[in-house]
Design an enzyme around this catalytic site. Structure first.
Site, PDB file in Angstrom:
ATOM      1  N   ASP A 417     -11.631 -33.528 -20.194  1.00 44.99           N
ATOM      2  CA  ASP A 417     -12.124 -34.757 -19.593  1.00 44.99           C
ATOM      3  C   ASP A 417     -13.542 -35.051 -20.075  1.00 44.99           C
ATOM      4  OD1 ASP A 417     -12.070 -36.996 -18.012  1.00 44.99           O
ATOM      5  OD2 ASP A 417     -11.879 -35.943 -16.108  1.00 44.99           O
ATOM      6  N   GLU A 420     -17.949 -38.866 -22.913  1.00 45.13           N
ATOM      7  CA  GLU A 420     -18.485 -40.184 -23.270  1.00 45.13           C
ATOM      8  C   GLU A 420     -19.970 -40.309 -22.914  1.00 45.13           C
ATOM      9  OE1 GLU A 420     -14.315 -40.332 -21.624  1.00 45.13           O
ATOM     10  OE2 GLU A 420     -16.284 -39.955 -20.692  1.00 45.13           O
ATOM     11  N   ASP A 484      -9.291 -43.860 -16.164  1.00 44.71           N
ATOM     12  CA  ASP A 484      -9.274 -44.196 -14.733  1.00 44.71           C
ATOM     13  C   ASP A 484      -8.941 -45.664 -14.516  1.00 44.71           C
ATOM     14  OD1 ASP A 484     -10.060 -41.601 -14.476  1.00 44.71           O
ATOM     15  OD2 ASP A 484     -12.147 -42.047 -13.999  1.00 44.71           O
TER      16      ASP A 484
END
Length: 768
Positions: A417, A420, A484
């Site tokens: 995950d 970024e 998400d």
């Protein structure tokens, strides 16, 4: 970014220099390059050469069908990495010819022609067919009053030409009219931001453009000059590659050969993944109850995923199971393996200050440094977290050492995950990388390290991650999921658009959170998303604050989950063949309609459906009333009944004529799922797991075969041996003839309602 104020003026404070004409063309035959010197004003006499900037353009080719263009203003600027790792064809040199009229570089069927007379003009052609051009004011070097610099190129678009790709973008699938900044961000799926930014676009005219810069690339797609795509980067130089087709699949084949092909992933990864969800309460008892519930309801499960709170709060990441909820992690993992399950755990590249690893990593220089020698930290996501510096080989080994320990315990995969939120100001990387170039590229280093560990431990073709962030080349570390999204029909459509754009960016596999991530979907949204998710390359039940087990919604959700999970398992012989195409040619499993039907203009803007491979059209239901508008290309398309095929029955549905849009209304147990005419669809005998011997017991469903049809059908092996079948339809009698010299002990052929069983090598004939 935009540099102009309308057509004639520059924006205040900006000063452009444009390539106006060609002064000279020089060839380096040993290097296979053609260098063009372009003054930024018309030179009428010697005096005009004084105080006159010149732009230098170098043309070369790393492989047939690819032309590289480098535009430079001042060539002496310091270059700091990182750079995309490219794979040129060893020893390849293009053909370069220069005469009084033009300098021409030819790479395979792709030609770039620099006109030496008149205003600036460069044409790209494939086999004599015009692709795109660089014209007046296309090539520019821009300076600002503040001392900033940029270089841009503008490549023409033909009327009606559509632009696709640029990563996983959740806005309109067709990028015309958009301003796109290639800059990774954790922004969800409802804005212009994207987790996976790829500076590569592909057009309906049959070529692609890859901007070879990991830093921020800005593209104005028919949005500054309406008939051009503008590419710009900060600094004094710009490098881009024009990639030939003629078909979109050819462009992706060449692009992924240059930037790296997606590998094969293990067969078990195609099964259903079930997650704890993010902030829900769970322990081993909860996990066991979910797994028991799936088994009791005949819902085949392949992977169980533990999200963030398998570790203790405030300590992400310390790679240690929270002893309050998982006192015996190794025993638990053993028990999960005994039930035939694989295990995935969530990780990220951040080390919170409360983690016992923080002090160790900071002291050893394993975490990103500030320019004053300290450790970079902030409180977003985790209190006082630092960022692992993967440019430091020792830091990478340290990080992977902790993952190694988890693999020893029995973990099979990692959800990589984040990646970024990478800072650019006031930071120093171990290897001296430019922080702005590292921002997007960091995801590559992160996923590459973790995926590489899994390959070393599990073997080639047995590694898989669930990654969120990526850039060009990230397709080499699958699988990626859509991030998400909300739990709504609109968010489902956003996610689909993201997947379609990512497919046009060289990524072969893609997944998304079934039911959405944020919030709790109503039962209708969840059931519709189940069908979409289980007809994607990879399928995961995951959410934020609520569980995603089907019975948490209603009994029908269980039926829908069972139907489509069983269907996907039956389709493994087909999906396995698609996976071979991913690895061999970079052709994605989930394909936008325009990728599969590039000569049907009606497909150019379709963004609410896709082809699962070359044979199955999928139109997810995106409205609460169950109505669906689907475009069917030419031919007679056959509805595939999910329940019938899931139970091992025939493809038994209505036939619909194509070359038109159709509107249908579907209950929760179906959706528009149609078989392309001329298809031989291999359907497996098992519906309980994905990793079985796919060829054993396979049924070849022959759907709308034309007279004279003659094709070879490969059924990959899975856990058994592969088999090859030759399928013909006799032109005179219409009889379908299937032969094989390596067929398994049991197989069958189905034509409509007629089914003929066979065993071993031989021939089957079915008269129509």
């Amino acid at each position: 970014m935009k540099f102009t104020d309308g057509y004639w003026l520059s924006r205040p404070g900006l000063h452009p220099l444009h390539a106006v004409e060609v002064d000279d063309v020089r060839v380096d035959e040993a290097a296979g390059t053609m260098t063009v010197y372009a003054p930024t004003a018309v030179v009428r006499h010697r005096g005009d050469t004084l105080n006159r900037p010149v732009l230098t353009l170098t043309y070369s080719s790393p492989a047939p069908g690819v032309v590289t263009v480098r535009v430079e203003h001042h060539a002496g600027s310091l270059h700091r990495g990182p750079d995309f790792a490219l794979h040129p064809e060893p020893g390849y040199r293009p053909v370069v010819k220069v005469d009084e009229t033009a300098g021409v570089l030819q790479s395979g069927g792709l030609t770039v022609r620099v006109h030496r007379q008149g205003p600036w003009r460069v044409d790209f052609e494939q086999d004599g067919r015009p692709l795109t051009s660089s014209l007046t004011k296309s090539v520019g070097a821009i300076a600002s009053d503040a001392g900033e610099h940029w270089v841009h190129e503008q490549l023409t678009l033909a009327p009606g030409e559509h632009v696709y790709g640029l990563g996983e973008r959740f806005g309109p699938f067709v990028k015309n009219g958009q301003e796109v900044d290639v800059w990774n961000a954790d922004g969800g799926t409802s804005s212009e931001q994207a987790y996976k930014n790829v500076p590569f676009y592909l057009t309906s005219a049959g070529y692609g453009v890859f901007v070879d810069h990991p830093e921020k690339v800005s593209l104005e797609v028919a949005s500054e000059v309406n008939s051009r795509v503008q590419l710009s980067v900060p600094g004094q130089a710009l490098t881009y590659h024009v990639i030939a087709g003629p078909e979109p699949k050819d462009v992706l084949r060449r692009y992924t050969a240059l930037t790296g092909r997606p590998p094969r992933v293990p067969a078990w990864s195609y099964g259903l993944w079930l997650s704890t969800s993010f902030t829900t309460d769970y322990d081993e008892k909860t996990v066991t109850s979910f797994i028991d519930g799936m088994a009791e309801r005949d819902l085949p499960l392949s992977v169980f995923h533990f999200d963030c709170f398998w570790m203790r709060e405030y300590q992400w990441c310390d790679f240690t199971w929270d002893p309050r909820t998982f006192p015996d992690p190794q025993g638990m993992l053993t028990r999960l393996h005994e039930r035939g399950l694989k295990v995935c755990v969530w990780i990220n590249p951040y080390i919170a200050q409360r983690s016992p690893l923080f002090a160790e990593g900071a002291e050893r220089g394993y975490l990103l440094r500030t320019d004053d020698g300290g450790t970079w930290q902030w409180d977003l996501w985790q209190a006082g977290m630092g960022l692992v510096d993967f440019t430091n080989p020792e830091a990478t080994a340290w990080y992977l050492g902790h993952l190694d320990r988890l693999l020893d315990q029995g973990v099979d995969s990692f959800k990589t995950d984040f990646g970024e939120r990478v800072p650019t100001d006031g930071v120093v990387w171990h290897d001296g990388s430019d922080p702005h170039r590292m921002h997007n590229y960091y995801a590559q280093l992160y996923n590459e390290a973790v995926f590489g560990l899994l390959e070393r431990r599990r073997g080639s073709g047995e590694a898989v991650v669930f990654a969120r962030a990526a850039t060009a080349g990230g397709q080499q570390m699958p699988v990626h999921w859509g991030g998400d999204c909300d739990s709504t029909y609109s968010a489902m459509a956003e996610s689909l658009r993201g997947g379609l754009s990512l497919a046009m960016s060289g990524f072969g596999y893609w997944s998304h959170d079934i039911g959405g991530f944020e919030g709790t979907p109503d039962a209708g949204v969840f059931k519709r998303w189940l069908a979409f998710g289980l007809l994607s390359s990879h399928s995961r039940l995951h959410g934020s604050g609520s569980y995603r087990v089907p019975w948490a919604f209603d009994d029908e959700a269980v039926d829908v989950a069972r139907r489509f999970t069983h269907l996907k398992m039956r389709l493994m012989p087909y999906l396995g063949r698609l996976a071979e195409e991913v690895a061999a040619a970079g052709t994605p499993m989930m394909r936008p309609m325009v990728l599969e039907f590039p000569h049907d203009r009606a497909t150019f803007g379709v963004e609410t459906q896709y082809m699962l491979g070359d044979a199955l059209l999928v139109a997810p239901v995106l409205r609460a009333d169950g109505t669906v508008d689907a475009y069917l290309p030419a031919g007679r398309w056959t509805h595939l009944d999910p329940g019938t095929v899931a139970d091992g029955g025939p493809v038994d549905g209505a036939v619909v004529d194509g070359s038109r849009w159709v509107t249908e209304t579907h209950g929760f147990t179906s959706l528009p799922l149609l078989v392309r005419p001329g298809t031989v669809l291999p359907v497996g005998e098992r519906s309980d797991r994905p990793d079985y011997a796919w060829a054993h017991g396979v049924t070849l469903h022959c759907v709308e075969l034309s007279p004279g049809h003659d094709a070879e059908v490969l059924v990959p092996g899975g856990s058994g041996a592969p088999a090859t079948f030759r399928v013909r339809r006799e032109a005179d009698s219409g009889t379908v003839v299937v032969t094989s010299v390596d067929a398994p002990a049991a197989w069958a052929v189905q034509v409509g309602e007629r089914r003929v069983a066979a065993s071993g090598p031989g021939e089957v004939r079915i008269e129509q």
